[in-house]
Write a protein that holds these residues in place. Structure first.
Motif, short mmCIF file in Angstrom:
data_model
loop_
_atom_site.label_atom_id
_atom_site.label_comp_id
_atom_site.label_asym_id
_atom_site.label_seq_id
_atom_site.Cartn_x
_atom_site.Cartn_y
_atom_site.Cartn_z
N GLN A 4 0.84 -1.19 0.00
CA GLN A 4 0.00 0.00 0.00
C GLN A 4 0.88 1.25 0.00
O GLN A 4 1.91 1.29 0.67
N PRO A 5 0.50 2.27 -0.76
CA PRO A 5 1.29 3.51 -0.76
C PRO A 5 1.38 4.12 0.64
O PRO A 5 0.44 4.05 1.41
N PHE A 6 2.51 4.71 0.93
CA PHE A 6 2.66 5.39 2.20
C PHE A 6 1.75 6.60 2.24
O PHE A 6 1.51 7.25 1.23
N THR A 7 1.24 6.91 3.42
CA THR A 7 0.42 8.09 3.61
C THR A 7 1.13 9.05 4.55
O THR A 7 2.14 8.69 5.18
N VAL A 8 0.57 10.24 4.67
CA VAL A 8 1.13 11.23 5.59
C VAL A 8 1.19 10.68 7.01
O VAL A 8 2.15 10.92 7.75
N ALA A 198 7.91 -0.16 -11.10
CA ALA A 198 8.97 -0.29 -10.08
C ALA A 198 9.37 1.08 -9.56
O ALA A 198 9.65 1.25 -8.37
N ARG A 199 9.36 2.10 -10.43
CA ARG A 199 9.72 3.45 -10.01
C ARG A 199 8.69 4.05 -9.05
O ARG A 199 9.01 4.96 -8.29
N THR A 200 7.45 3.54 -9.09
CA THR A 200 6.41 4.09 -8.22
C THR A 200 6.44 3.52 -6.81
O THR A 200 5.74 4.01 -5.93
N VAL A 201 7.25 2.49 -6.58
CA VAL A 201 7.35 1.91 -5.24
C VAL A 201 8.01 2.92 -4.32
O VAL A 201 9.07 3.48 -4.63
N GLU A 202 7.38 3.18 -3.18
CA GLU A 202 7.87 4.18 -2.24
C GLU A 202 9.28 3.85 -1.77
O GLU A 202 9.54 2.76 -1.26
N GLY A 203 10.20 4.78 -1.98
CA GLY A 203 11.57 4.60 -1.54
C GLY A 203 12.54 4.24 -2.65
O GLY A 203 13.75 4.27 -2.44
N VAL A 204 12.02 3.92 -3.82
CA VAL A 204 12.89 3.60 -4.96
C VAL A 204 13.49 4.89 -5.51
O VAL A 204 12.78 5.86 -5.77
N VAL A 205 14.81 4.89 -5.68
CA VAL A 205 15.53 6.06 -6.17
C VAL A 205 15.56 6.08 -7.69
O VAL A 205 15.34 7.10 -8.33
#
Length: 217
Positions: A4-8, A198-205
């Motif tokens: 799940q995407p990270f939230t605030v 893969a680029r949309t995964v939170e934390g991927v540079v």
């Protein structure tokens, strides 16, 4: 691992330093210095955010301390000069405060900060009560995720989903947040999509995609 995407709410600071509308100038400065923050929400009632006092608001007093303005210049800087002559939070604060909901996404928070040229956002619930505060540095926390976690999420949410028949032929490596995909898959049309997801995964540079189609080099 998370799918799940990270939230605030995932990255915000929950312990918030705030002041009441009646807080005096020196009390606000002292609070900021003691807590090492550059802005404080102003709350009333049951924690409802009514504004924010920042260092910029407070520095107006110093800016106009010994500088007398002409009438035209006073009119041009009416709000600033009013704040410079104030000493209570309710008169110094920027209001209404720009706030964000706990369930908002990190890109939403980043865009809101950029649009309003601010460094932090009070996080409020549906009633406007403060739940936390999120800063620019908080938004960068996702880039501290371990490489192993990133690799596991890319494999589960991207590779296994897109290539159910050939996912075992794909290797996912992550080094300092940079993802490398290599191996052979059956559907070449999905290779660019795999890189984008893969680029949309939170934390991927960044992502390097070396996937090829089975039977081709």
């Amino acid at each position: 691992m998370t799918t799940q995407p990270f939230t605030v709410a995932d990255v915000m600071t929950k312990k918030v330093v705030a002041v009441l509308p009646g807080a005096e100038f020196k009390e606000i400065v002292t609070t900021m210095e003691r807590c090492q923050v550059t802005a404080v929400p102003v709350v009333e009632g049951e924690g409802r955010v009514v504004g924010v006092v920042s260092e910029a608001d407070l520095l107006l007093k110093e800016e106009f301390h010994d500088h007398r303005l002409g009438l035209v210049e006073q009119m041009r800087h009416l709000d600033a000069t009013a704040k410079a002559g104030s000493r209570r939070a309710e008169d110094l604060m920027t209001s209404p405060a720009v706030t964000i909901a706990p369930e908002a996404s990190l890109p939403q928070a980043a865009r809101l900060m950029a649009a309003h040229r601010i460094k932090r956002l009070p996080v409020v619930d549906a009633s406007g009560a403060i739940q936390g505060i999120v800063s620019r540095s908080d938004l960068l926390k996702v880039f501290l995720r371990p490489d192993d976690d990133l690799a596991a999420e890319v494999r589960h949410s991207v590779i296994e989903h897109l290539f159910p028949l050939s996912h075992r032929e794909v290797e996912v490596r992550v080094d300092a947040g940079v993802v490398t995909l290599f191996g052979e898959v059956r559907d070449s049309a999905l290779i660019p999509l795999a890189a984008r997801l893969a680029r949309t995964v939170e934390g991927v540079v960044d992502v390097r995609c070396d996937l090829t189609t089975q039977g081709r080099t």
